[in-house]
Design a protein around this motif. Sequence first.
Motif, PDB file in Angstrom:
ATOM      1  N   VAL A  23       0.843  -1.196   0.000  1.00 18.01           N
ATOM      2  CA  VAL A  23       0.000   0.000   0.000  1.00 18.01           C
ATOM      3  C   VAL A  23       0.876   1.242   0.000  1.00 18.01           C
ATOM      4  O   VAL A  23       0.639   2.196  -0.754  1.00 18.01           O
ATOM      5  N   GLU A  24       1.920   1.220   0.823  1.00 18.14           N
ATOM      6  CA  GLU A  24       2.851   2.359   0.875  1.00 18.14           C
ATOM      7  C   GLU A  24       3.507   2.591  -0.490  1.00 18.14           C
ATOM      8  O   GLU A  24       3.656   3.728  -0.934  1.00 18.14           O
ATOM      9  N   MET A  25       3.877   1.519  -1.174  1.00 18.39           N
ATOM     10  CA  MET A  25       4.486   1.654  -2.495  1.00 18.39           C
ATOM     11  C   MET A  25       3.489   2.250  -3.484  1.00 18.39           C
ATOM     12  O   MET A  25       3.848   3.112  -4.298  1.00 18.39           O
ATOM     13  N   GLY A  26       2.255   1.834  -3.412  1.00 20.85           N
ATOM     14  CA  GLY A  26       1.217   2.407  -4.259  1.00 20.85           C
ATOM     15  C   GLY A  26       1.036   3.896  -4.015  1.00 20.85           C
ATOM     16  O   GLY A  26       0.805   4.669  -4.952  1.00 20.85           O
ATOM     17  N   VAL A  27       1.153   4.316  -2.768  1.00 22.02           N
ATOM     18  CA  VAL A  27       1.085   5.744  -2.437  1.00 22.02           C
ATOM     19  C   VAL A  27       2.212   6.493  -3.139  1.00 22.02           C
ATOM     20  O   VAL A  27       1.995   7.567  -3.719  1.00 22.02           O
ATOM     21  N   MET A  28       3.402   5.928  -3.141  1.00 25.31           N
ATOM     22  CA  MET A  28       4.539   6.590  -3.789  1.00 25.31           C
ATOM     23  C   MET A  28       4.321   6.696  -5.303  1.00 25.31           C
ATOM     24  O   MET A  28       4.559   7.749  -5.902  1.00 25.31           O
ATOM     25  N   VAL A  29       3.880   5.619  -5.919  1.00 27.29           N
ATOM     26  CA  VAL A  29       3.643   5.615  -7.364  1.00 27.29           C
ATOM     27  C   VAL A  29       2.561   6.630  -7.716  1.00 27.29           C
ATOM     28  O   VAL A  29       2.712   7.424  -8.653  1.00 27.29           O
ATOM     29  N   TRP A  30       1.471   6.624  -6.949  1.00 21.52           N
ATOM     30  CA  TRP A  30       0.380   7.528  -7.249  1.00 21.52           C
ATOM     31  C   TRP A  30       0.768   8.981  -6.961  1.00 21.52           C
ATOM     32  O   TRP A  30       0.410   9.891  -7.717  1.00 21.52           O
ATOM     33  N   ALA A  31       1.532   9.233  -5.899  1.00 21.88           N
ATOM     34  CA  ALA A  31       1.997  10.603  -5.596  1.00 21.88           C
ATOM     35  C   ALA A  31       2.868  11.131  -6.732  1.00 21.88           C
ATOM     36  O   ALA A  31       2.741  12.291  -7.135  1.00 21.88           O
ATOM     37  N   ALA A  32       3.749  10.287  -7.251  1.00 19.43           N
ATOM     38  CA  ALA A  32       4.594  10.696  -8.373  1.00 19.43           C
ATOM     39  C   ALA A  32       3.745  11.048  -9.588  1.00 19.43           C
ATOM     40  O   ALA A  32       3.965  12.069 -10.251  1.00 19.43           O
ATOM     41  N   THR A  33       2.756  10.220  -9.875  1.00 15.99           N
ATOM     42  CA  THR A  33       1.890  10.466 -11.021  1.00 15.99           C
ATOM     43  C   THR A  33       1.114  11.770 -10.854  1.00 15.99           C
ATOM     44  O   THR A  33       1.016  12.566 -11.789  1.00 15.99           O
ATOM     45  N   ILE A  34       0.581  12.007  -9.670  1.00 16.84           N
ATOM     46  CA  ILE A  34      -0.143  13.256  -9.402  1.00 16.84           C
ATOM     47  C   ILE A  34       0.793  14.445  -9.597  1.00 16.84           C
ATOM     48  O   ILE A  34       0.436  15.434 -10.252  1.00 16.84           O
ATOM     49  N   ALA A  35       1.981  14.374  -9.036  1.00 19.14           N
ATOM     50  CA  ALA A  35       2.938  15.483  -9.148  1.00 19.14           C
ATOM     51  C   ALA A  35       3.302  15.747 -10.603  1.00 19.14           C
ATOM     52  O   ALA A  35       3.377  16.899 -11.037  1.00 19.14           O
ATOM     53  N   PHE A  36       3.527  14.679 -11.375  1.00 14.21           N
ATOM     54  CA  PHE A  36       3.887  14.841 -12.781  1.00 14.21           C
ATOM     55  C   PHE A  36       2.742  15.463 -13.584  1.00 14.21           C
ATOM     56  O   PHE A  36       2.974  16.220 -14.516  1.00 14.21           O
ATOM     57  N   ARG A  37       1.530  15.110 -13.230  1.00 17.11           N
ATOM     58  CA  ARG A  37       0.383  15.682 -13.941  1.00 17.11           C
ATOM     59  C   ARG A  37       0.185  17.147 -13.559  1.00 17.11           C
ATOM     60  O   ARG A  37      -0.218  17.963 -14.382  1.00 17.11           O
ATOM     61  N   GLU A  38       0.447  17.463 -12.319  1.00 15.28           N
ATOM     62  CA  GLU A  38       0.300  18.833 -11.830  1.00 15.28           C
ATOM     63  C   GLU A  38       1.400  19.742 -12.370  1.00 15.28           C
ATOM     64  O   GLU A  38       1.164  20.900 -12.682  1.00 15.28           O
ATOM     65  N   GLN A  39       2.580  19.204 -12.445  1.00 15.97           N
ATOM     66  CA  GLN A  39       3.752  19.977 -12.863  1.00 15.97           C
ATOM     67  C   GLN A  39       4.591  19.108 -13.803  1.00 15.97           C
ATOM     68  O   GLN A  39       5.551  18.468 -13.376  1.00 15.97           O
ATOM     69  N   PRO A  40       4.253  19.054 -15.083  1.00 13.72           N
ATOM     70  CA  PRO A  40       4.884  18.131 -16.035  1.00 13.72           C
ATOM     71  C   PRO A  40       6.410  18.218 -16.103  1.00 13.72           C
ATOM     72  O   PRO A  40       7.066  17.206 -16.343  1.00 13.72           O
ATOM     73  N   GLU A  41       6.966  19.383 -15.874  1.00  7.65           N
ATOM     74  CA  GLU A  41       8.430  19.505 -15.944  1.00  7.65           C
ATOM     75  C   GLU A  41       9.140  18.707 -14.849  1.00  7.65           C
ATOM     76  O   GLU A  41      10.327  18.421 -14.956  1.00  7.65           O
ATOM     77  N   LEU A  42       8.419  18.299 -13.836  1.00  8.08           N
ATOM     78  CA  LEU A  42       9.002  17.459 -12.790  1.00  8.08           C
ATOM     79  C   LEU A  42       9.471  16.114 -13.343  1.00  8.08           C
ATOM     80  O   LEU A  42      10.447  15.557 -12.867  1.00  8.08           O
ATOM     81  N   GLN A  43       8.757  15.594 -14.334  1.00  5.70           N
ATOM     82  CA  GLN A  43       9.114  14.273 -14.857  1.00  5.70           C
ATOM     83  C   GLN A  43      10.500  14.289 -15.481  1.00  5.70           C
ATOM     84  O   GLN A  43      11.258  13.336 -15.334  1.00  5.70           O
ATOM     85  N   SER A  44      10.856  15.366 -16.146  1.00  6.57           N
ATOM     86  CA  SER A  44      12.201  15.427 -16.724  1.00  6.57           C
ATOM     87  C   SER A  44      13.243  15.698 -15.641  1.00  6.57           C
ATOM     88  O   SER A  44      14.405  15.324 -15.780  1.00  6.57           O
ATOM     89  N   LYS A  45      12.824  16.312 -14.560  1.00  3.72           N
ATOM     90  CA  LYS A  45      13.736  16.601 -13.452  1.00  3.72           C
ATOM     91  C   LYS A  45      13.992  15.350 -12.605  1.00  3.72           C
ATOM     92  O   LYS A  45      15.085  15.141 -12.115  1.00  3.72           O
ATOM     93  N   ALA A  46      12.957  14.539 -12.450  1.00  2.62           N
ATOM     94  CA  ALA A  46      13.082  13.330 -11.634  1.00  2.62           C
ATOM     95  C   ALA A  46      14.121  12.417 -12.262  1.00  2.62           C
ATOM     96  O   ALA A  46      14.051  12.062 -13.421  1.00  2.62           O
ATOM     97  N   GLY A  47      15.108  12.091 -11.513  1.00  2.00           N
ATOM     98  CA  GLY A  47      16.144  11.190 -11.985  1.00  2.00           C
ATOM     99  C   GLY A  47      17.158  11.821 -12.905  1.00  2.00           C
ATOM    100  O   GLY A  47      17.962  11.114 -13.500  1.00  2.00           O
ATOM    101  N   GLU A  48      17.163  13.153 -13.017  1.00  2.00           N
ATOM    102  CA  GLU A  48      18.089  13.789 -13.951  1.00  2.00           C
ATOM    103  C   GLU A  48      19.546  13.556 -13.572  1.00  2.00           C
ATOM    104  O   GLU A  48      20.431  13.722 -14.386  1.00  2.00           O
ATOM    105  N   TYR A  49      19.759  13.129 -12.353  1.00  3.04           N
ATOM    106  CA  TYR A  49      21.124  12.856 -11.915  1.00  3.04           C
ATOM    107  C   TYR A  49      21.535  11.424 -12.223  1.00  3.04           C
ATOM    108  O   TYR A  49      22.624  11.007 -11.936  1.00  3.04           O
ATOM    109  N   ASP A  50      20.606  10.678 -12.791  1.00  2.00           N
ATOM    110  CA  ASP A  50      20.864   9.290 -13.173  1.00  2.00           C
ATOM    111  C   ASP A  50      20.112   9.032 -14.472  1.00  2.00           C
ATOM    112  O   ASP A  50      18.908   8.824 -14.469  1.00  2.00           O
TER     113      ASP A  50
END
Length: 122
Positions: free
Chosen positions: A66-93
């Motif tokens: 359940v906790e993992m699902g919260v993380m996946v869904w939080a990431a999806t919500i954040a990316f939809r709210e602020q699309p530029e976050l997706q390119s920022k996420a993991g930019e160091y890798d």
Amino acid sequence: MADAVKNRSQKTLSDLKDYLRIPQSDTSDDAVLSDALEAAKEDADAYLNNPFEDEDGNDQSIPSKVEMGVMVWAATIAFREQPELQSKAGEYDESFRLPTKGQHETQKKYWGDKRIHPGGWG
């Protein structure tokens, strides 16, 4: 409606930033990420309607799935709210690219077997 995930989840903003591979020192998106995490916890509670209590009414920990699902869904919500976050996420890798999940897919994969008294989304 149960509010066990919102009140007892161990997932924090720091955990979400680690999951997204965003340095803790980068605070520019903390408000969006915090809101997304809280929304994901509320969505989990609305879908699950599970108090995560034993038969005597004692609180149980929130299952890791359940906790993992919260993380996946939080990431999806954040990316939809602020699309530029997706390119920022993991930019160091460069090898890291987090796939976004649809709400129903997230619910089914991470929360489906913990749902009680279906009363939220289908």
